[in-house]
Design a protein around this motif. Structure first.
Motif, PDB file in Angstrom:
ATOM      1  N   PRO A 251      -0.687   6.520   2.322  1.00 53.46           N
ATOM      2  CA  PRO A 251      -1.778   6.371   1.353  1.00 53.46           C
ATOM      3  C   PRO A 251      -2.852   5.377   1.770  1.00 53.46           C
ATOM      4  O   PRO A 251      -4.051   5.666   1.646  1.00 53.46           O
ATOM      5  N   MET A 252      -2.460   4.208   2.276  1.00 58.74           N
ATOM      6  CA  MET A 252      -3.439   3.187   2.628  1.00 58.74           C
ATOM      7  C   MET A 252      -4.413   3.699   3.679  1.00 58.74           C
ATOM      8  O   MET A 252      -5.634   3.492   3.585  1.00 58.74           O
TER       9      MET A 252
ATOM     10  N   PHE B 245      -5.388  -0.179  -6.491  1.00 61.74           N
ATOM     11  CA  PHE B 245      -4.209   0.395  -7.145  1.00 61.74           C
ATOM     12  C   PHE B 245      -3.082   0.604  -6.135  1.00 61.74           C
ATOM     13  O   PHE B 245      -1.910   0.335  -6.428  1.00 61.74           O
ATOM     14  N   ASP B 246      -3.445   1.055  -4.934  1.00 57.03           N
ATOM     15  CA  ASP B 246      -2.462   1.245  -3.862  1.00 57.03           C
ATOM     16  C   ASP B 246      -1.763  -0.070  -3.522  1.00 57.03           C
ATOM     17  O   ASP B 246      -0.535  -0.122  -3.385  1.00 57.03           O
ATOM     18  N   ARG B 247      -2.531  -1.148  -3.377  1.00 56.46           N
ATOM     19  CA  ARG B 247      -1.945  -2.458  -3.055  1.00 56.46           C
ATOM     20  C   ARG B 247      -1.061  -2.956  -4.203  1.00 56.46           C
ATOM     21  O   ARG B 247      -0.019  -3.578  -3.970  1.00 56.46           O
TER      22      ARG B 247
ATOM     23  N   ARG C 139      -0.909  13.670  -4.278  1.00 54.02           N
ATOM     24  CA  ARG C 139      -1.477  12.866  -5.355  1.00 54.02           C
ATOM     25  C   ARG C 139      -2.669  12.043  -4.858  1.00 54.02           C
ATOM     26  O   ARG C 139      -3.677  11.899  -5.560  1.00 54.02           O
ATOM     27  N   VAL C 140      -2.554  11.528  -3.637  1.00 54.96           N
ATOM     28  CA  VAL C 140      -3.660  10.774  -3.039  1.00 54.96           C
ATOM     29  C   VAL C 140      -4.872  11.680  -2.839  1.00 54.96           C
ATOM     30  O   VAL C 140      -6.022  11.286  -3.094  1.00 54.96           O
TER      31      VAL C 140
ATOM     32  N   SER D 221      -7.611  -7.340   4.063  1.00 54.35           N
ATOM     33  CA  SER D 221      -8.606  -6.354   4.522  1.00 54.35           C
ATOM     34  C   SER D 221      -9.339  -5.733   3.351  1.00 54.35           C
ATOM     35  O   SER D 221     -10.568  -5.575   3.377  1.00 54.35           O
ATOM     36  N   HIS D 222      -8.586  -5.390   2.312  1.00 48.29           N
ATOM     37  CA  HIS D 222      -9.198  -4.769   1.143  1.00 48.29           C
ATOM     38  C   HIS D 222     -10.119  -5.739   0.417  1.00 48.29           C
ATOM     39  O   HIS D 222     -11.216  -5.356  -0.032  1.00 48.29           O
ATOM     40  N   LEU D 223      -9.722  -7.007   0.315  1.00 46.05           N
ATOM     41  CA  LEU D 223     -10.577  -8.014  -0.312  1.00 46.05           C
ATOM     42  C   LEU D 223     -11.882  -8.184   0.453  1.00 46.05           C
ATOM     43  O   LEU D 223     -12.956  -8.321  -0.140  1.00 46.05           O
TER      44      LEU D 223
END
Length: 324
Positions: A60-61, A122-124, A142-143, A245-247
């Motif tokens: 997913p990520m 949401f993934d994290r 779903r992804v 990374s997401h931040l």
């Protein structure tokens, strides 16, 4: 009479502008723009190629990261013709239809990117809160459906914008202050009452980036609450490290846009040059930096990029045999 009005409407031409006061050095200014585009397109294309060809990255990520790369490529493709046209060839004219198409696709892709960043939050959260159920909750079908929802939501919200602008007659100064079309500027060129457009433009911002940023903030409040409940200090740091990374991607995407919103609402006397530079940063920096940020933080992805760019490493036994 209707035919005359249609002819007048279709013949509307806007004049794009590079950076005001820097017309004499526009060719030099085009060099960093060209570099940004080349690096963005190559970086995001490599990310897409690696995720597609490496089955171990079909998680997913990384699927969300590939969606982010697609939106980045879309923004580059949507803005290259006018931005490089202005700086490289001084090609400033753009028709109304081309302008409306551009101010549709750019917000559409930005709205989609904003929702994808929310999905990644949401993934994290799921990965940290329920690591044992992570694979069963975020399945690949779903992804894929989540990605489809991101596109459909953006389409429904942004689609009315060009139609609301298409109905106007334009009789004011037709010089835009950017080298691409922006809804706010084109709207202000109209001779008619633009109250509906102004309200709907604000509504789209609040419903997309405003709501998404609020939900991302709440997601990280929940993530932080979960992480602080972890007894082990090392596990706590390891969990937070997966979010860095997401931040960074969130800050790169929302900070320039927030700065622009503040300037437009509360600092009307600010320098126009500052607004233009911030608009270029908000448009071009996230597609440029996202591949770099994620490749730096992901060892597996970084190793695959190095292998694609420089080729597979030569085994030491092969080197020894060649030397002997």
């Amino acid at each position: 009479m209707s035919a005359v009005n249609d002819t007048k409407l279709n013949s509307v031409v806007f004049l794009l502008t590079g950076i005001p006061g820097q017309e004499d050095v526009r060719l030099w200014i085009s060099i960093p723009f060209c570099l940004v585009y080349v690096i963005s397109i190559l970086g995001n294309s490599v990310i897409l190629f690696i995720i597609k060809t490496d089955p171990s990255l079909h998680e997913p990520m990384y699927i969300f990261l590939s969606m982010l790369a697609v939106t980045a490529l879309g923004i580059s493709i949507a803005t290259i013709p006018t931005i490089l046209g202005v700086f490289l060839f001084n090609s400033r004219k753009i028709s109304l239809d081309a302008c409306l198409a551009q101010l549709f696709f750019i917000p559409l892709l930005q709205c989609t990117e904003s929702f994808i960043l929310l999905l990644m939050a949401f993934d994290r959260f799921i990965a940290i809160r329920n690591p044992l159920r992570y694979a069963s909750i975020l399945t690949l079908p779903r992804v894929a459906k989540m990605g489809l929802v991101a596109v459909i939501r953006a389409m429904v919200i942004i689609l009315p914008l060009p139609f609301l602008l298409k109905r106007f007659q334009y009789c004011r100064a037709n010089v835009l202050s950017h080298s691409y079309c922006v809804h706010r500027e084109v709207m202000n060129m109209a001779c008619s009452d633009i109250t509906v457009n102004s309200i709907y433009g604000l509504f789209t911002k609040l419903l997309t980036m405003g709501l998404d940023s609020l939900l991302i903030f709440l997601s990280y409040v929940m993530i932080l609450k979960t992480v602080l409940s972890i007894a082990s200090h090392e596990e706590c740091l390891r969990a937070l490290n997966t979010c860095i990374s997401h931040l960074c991607a969130i800050l790169l995407f929302y900070t320039p846009d927030l700065g622009l919103a503040i300037i437009h609402r509360f600092a009307n006397s600010s320098s126009p040059l500052l607004r233009i530079i911030l608009s270029y940063i908000s448009l071009l920096v996230p597609p440029l930096m996202n591949p770099i940020v994620y490749s730096v933080k992901s060892k597996h992805l970084r190793a695959r990029i190095i292998r694609v760019v420089f080729g597979p490493p030569i085994p030491s036994c092969t080197l020894t045999s060649k030397m002997t």
